[in-house]
Each structure stands twice: as structure tokens, then as C-alpha cells.
Design a protein around this motif. Structure first.
Motif, PDB file in Angstrom:
ATOM      1  N   LYS A  37      64.054  -2.797  29.428  1.00  0.00           N
ATOM      2  CA  LYS A  37      63.053  -3.613  28.604  1.00  0.00           C
ATOM      3  C   LYS A  37      62.477  -3.885  27.226  1.00  0.00           C
ATOM      4  N   VAL A  38      62.179  -4.483  26.475  1.00  0.00           N
ATOM      5  CA  VAL A  38      62.054  -3.874  25.373  1.00  0.00           C
ATOM      6  C   VAL A  38      60.965  -5.557  25.222  1.00  0.00           C
ATOM      7  N   ARG A  39      59.639  -5.169  24.455  1.00  0.00           N
ATOM      8  CA  ARG A  39      59.072  -6.151  23.996  1.00  0.00           C
ATOM      9  C   ARG A  39      59.046  -6.533  22.782  1.00  0.00           C
ATOM     10  N   PHE A  40      59.384  -7.639  22.586  1.00  0.00           N
ATOM     11  CA  PHE A  40      59.416  -8.988  21.392  1.00  0.00           C
ATOM     12  C   PHE A  40      58.303  -9.592  20.244  1.00  0.00           C
ATOM     13  N   SER A  41      57.400  -9.141  20.595  1.00  0.00           N
ATOM     14  CA  SER A  41      55.577  -9.816  20.317  1.00  0.00           C
ATOM     15  C   SER A  41      56.037 -10.730  19.248  1.00  0.00           C
ATOM     16  N   ARG A  42      56.371 -10.653  18.375  1.00  0.00           N
ATOM     17  CA  ARG A  42      56.780 -12.655  17.582  1.00  0.00           C
ATOM     18  C   ARG A  42      57.156 -13.618  18.201  1.00  0.00           C
ATOM     19  N   SER A  43      58.111 -13.050  18.605  1.00  0.00           N
ATOM     20  CA  SER A  43      58.845 -14.104  19.534  1.00  0.00           C
ATOM     21  C   SER A  43      57.999 -14.622  20.852  1.00  0.00           C
ATOM     22  N   LYS A  44      57.391 -14.083  21.418  1.00  0.00           N
ATOM     23  CA  LYS A  44      56.169 -13.645  22.694  1.00  0.00           C
ATOM     24  C   LYS A  44      57.701 -13.500  24.084  1.00  0.00           C
ATOM     25  N   LEU A  45      58.389 -12.127  24.085  1.00  0.00           N
ATOM     26  CA  LEU A  45      59.675 -11.870  24.852  1.00  0.00           C
ATOM     27  C   LEU A  45      60.090 -10.673  25.389  1.00  0.00           C
ATOM     28  N   THR A  46      60.135 -10.351  26.735  1.00  0.00           N
ATOM     29  CA  THR A  46      59.790  -9.215  27.212  1.00  0.00           C
ATOM     30  C   THR A  46      61.538  -9.281  28.442  1.00  0.00           C
ATOM     31  N   ILE A  47      62.190  -8.411  26.828  1.00  0.00           N
ATOM     32  CA  ILE A  47      63.756  -9.044  27.448  1.00  0.00           C
ATOM     33  C   ILE A  47      64.165  -7.343  27.728  1.00  0.00           C
TER      34      ILE A  47
END
Length: 309
Positions: free
Chosen positions: A163-173
């Protein structure tokens, strides 16, 4: 006015080349697509060798993506971290695509594979787009609302590791589908001369659930990086990038895109999708017809590397 293309090794009318670039630029501006999947077939139909058409359109895509990517960067509408994952994996896919391109060219099967891939992709995507647009138009005329299809859940994706957190897209996938998507788009871009935006954008929205406002800028970032690598690799490995041809297409494309954007703003979304679907489907059908028609020259002579006569 004839202009000799050194890599394609044939003369072409410079106004026809500018016109092709302008026409595809117009369509790109009107429909909001990169245009590589239209420009490559158009060049092939005009007599440009498929290998040269694919590699040269890659350079044209780099030029057209640069200004768009910079514009979205200024608007802060790019998820740099997500774009970085897609860019690195896209470069890997581009490397594999160039390797496949080179091998198919050595085997003499490149033209056939390109034609079959375009028939499959364009016919499928064009047919789906046209069907969806016609349903929307029919529903609008009858006065009944079209059922909204909501994207399904992400249960299977939530179970994936890394899992990786993509802060700008507000996603953790999971990084796995992100990397696989980047590799696939990079591979297709290098092999077929397409930017892949018409595949990447819906995949990011419906598969990864990336916010729509971030999608286009992030896609342009990936396209710019992977196609720049593909252009350099094609030039170094296969010597199939025709700079003269690419320059003419770029000039025409920049001019045509300005007019296309103005026209596109005046048309309804359903009409735009129907026209684009019809256009994509028509190109796919043209490729299919060329595959089954008997060529003018039934036999050809070629020299295989490593053989002596």
C-alpha cells in the motif's frame, strides 16, 4: 512543394504534412485527446512506413504533452507522487515496447502486428464510445434520465499488498495496479505510437478512483516521460524517428488544436463522444479492410540480416 523525408526515404508534399498535423491537432483540441492513435494510422495510410510513423509520432506526442503538463503543474492539478510511479513504470514499459518493436521488425512482422493491434483497439473502443453516446442522446430526446453507472467497489484492490499513500489524490492503494497500468501504457505507446491517454484516463478514474481534476495532468506527466524515453530509444536503436516529418506535424498540430478547442466548447458532450467514437471506429474498419484486401504488389523482395546472396 515537395519535401524529402530522410528517414522515411520518400518525398511528401509539405502542405499535406502540415494539413495532416493541423487536422489531427484540430481533432485533439475538439475532443480533448492526444491524437496519436489517429495520427499514426493517417501517416501509414499516406504511405509512410509503419515503423517510421510509430516512432515519429512519439516525438510529436512529447511536444504536445509538454505544454499541457506544464499548464497543469502551474494549476497544481498533478499528483506528482502518483505520476512518478506511472512515469517510472511507463519507462520500463516503453523499454519493453521498443525491444518488441525491434524484434518484430527483424522478423518482418511489425506492419502486421501494428495493423492487428489498431483494428482490435480502435474497433473496440470506438464501438463502445459510439454505443454509449447514442444511448445518451436517445435518452435525452425521449426525456427519460439515463441510469448512472457508479464504479464498483475496490474490495479486490484493498486486499493487495504494498500500500502507498498518494496525498494529492487522497488515496491509499496498492502500488501493484499502478505499476502494471504504467507498464502496459508505456509498452503500447512505444509499440503503436500512441500516448495512451484514452486508456489511462478512464483507468485512473474508474479503476484507481483518482479524482477527475487530477487525472489529466497526472496522465500528461506519465505520457511525457514514457514517450520521451521511447523517442530516444527508437532513434538510438531503430533509427526510425524522422525529425523533418515530426517538425511538420508539430507545427500543423499546434495551429489546428487552437481552432479545435473553440469548436469543441460549442458542442454537447454526447455529440462529441458520438463523433469521436465514429471516427475511431472508422479508422479501425479501414485497417481491417487493408488487412483483407489483396495488395497491389503481391510479392516483395527484402534482405534479411546475416544472410549472404
Amino acid at each position: 512543394m515537395e519535401l524529402y523525408l530522410p528517414i522515411a526515404e520518400l518525398p511528401m508534399n509539405v502542405f499535406m504534412l502540415l494539413g495532416m498535423g493541423a487536422a489531427v491537432g484540430f481533432l485533439s483540441g475538439m475532443f480533448g485527446v492526444g491524437g496519436g492513435f489517429l495520427l499514426t494510422p493517417l501517416l501509414i495510410f499516406s504511405g509512410i512506413p509503419p515503423a517510421v510513423a510509430v516512432a515519429t509520432v512519439s516525438s510529436q506526442i512529447v511536444a504536445s504533452s509538454t505544454s499541457g503538463a506544464l499548464s497543469y503543474f502551474r494549476k497544481r492539478a498533478v499528483d506528482v507522487k502518483l505520476g512518478g510511479f506511472l512515469l517510472v513504470s511507463g519507462v520500463i514499459g516503453s523499454y519493453l515496447g521498443v525491444k518488441a518493436f525491434t524484434r518484430l521488425r527483424e522478423l518482418g512482422q511489425l506492419d502486421l502486428v501494428i495493423a492487428i493491434c489498431y483494428v482490435t483497439f480502435l474497433s473496440t473502443i470506438g464501438g463502445l464510445m459510439l454505443t454509449e453516446a447514442l444511448r445518451a442522446i436517445a435518452a435525452q430526446r425521449s426525456g427519460r434520465p439515463l441510469p448512472v453507472k457508479r464504479p464498483g467497489g475496490r474490495t479486490w484492490m484493498q486486499r493487495l499488498p504494498l500500500k502507498v499513500r498518494f496525498s494529492r489524490s487522497k488515496l491509499t492503494i496498492s502500488a501493484i495496479p499502478v505499476v502494471l497500468l504504467g507498464i502496459a501504457i508505456g509498452f503500447l505507446g512505444a509499440l503503436l505510437g500512441i500516448g495512451g491517454g484514452f486508456i489511462m484516463v478512464p483507468a485512473l478514474i474508474y479503476l484507481l478512483k483518482v479524482p477527475t481534476g487530477i487525472v489529466i495532468g497526472t496522465t500528461l506527466m506519465q505520457t511525457l516521460g514514457s514517450m520521451a524515453f521511447a523517442t530516444v530509444a527508437q532513434a538510438a536503436t531503430n533509427q526510425t524517428v524522422d525529425v523533418v516529418l515530426g517538425l511538420c506535424l508539430m507545427i500543423g498540430g499546434v495551429v489546428g488544436a487552437q481552432f479545435g478547442a473553440e469548436v469543441g466548447q460549442k458542442l454537447r458532450g454526447e455529440t462529441l463522444r458520438a463523433l469521436l467514437g465514429l471516427l475511431v471506429l472508422s479508422v479501425g474498419i479501414r485497417f481491417a479492410v487493408d488487412l483483407v484486401l489483396t495488395p497491389a504488389d503481391v510479392y516483395s523482395i527484402s534482405f534479411m540480416s546475416g544472410e549472404q546472396l
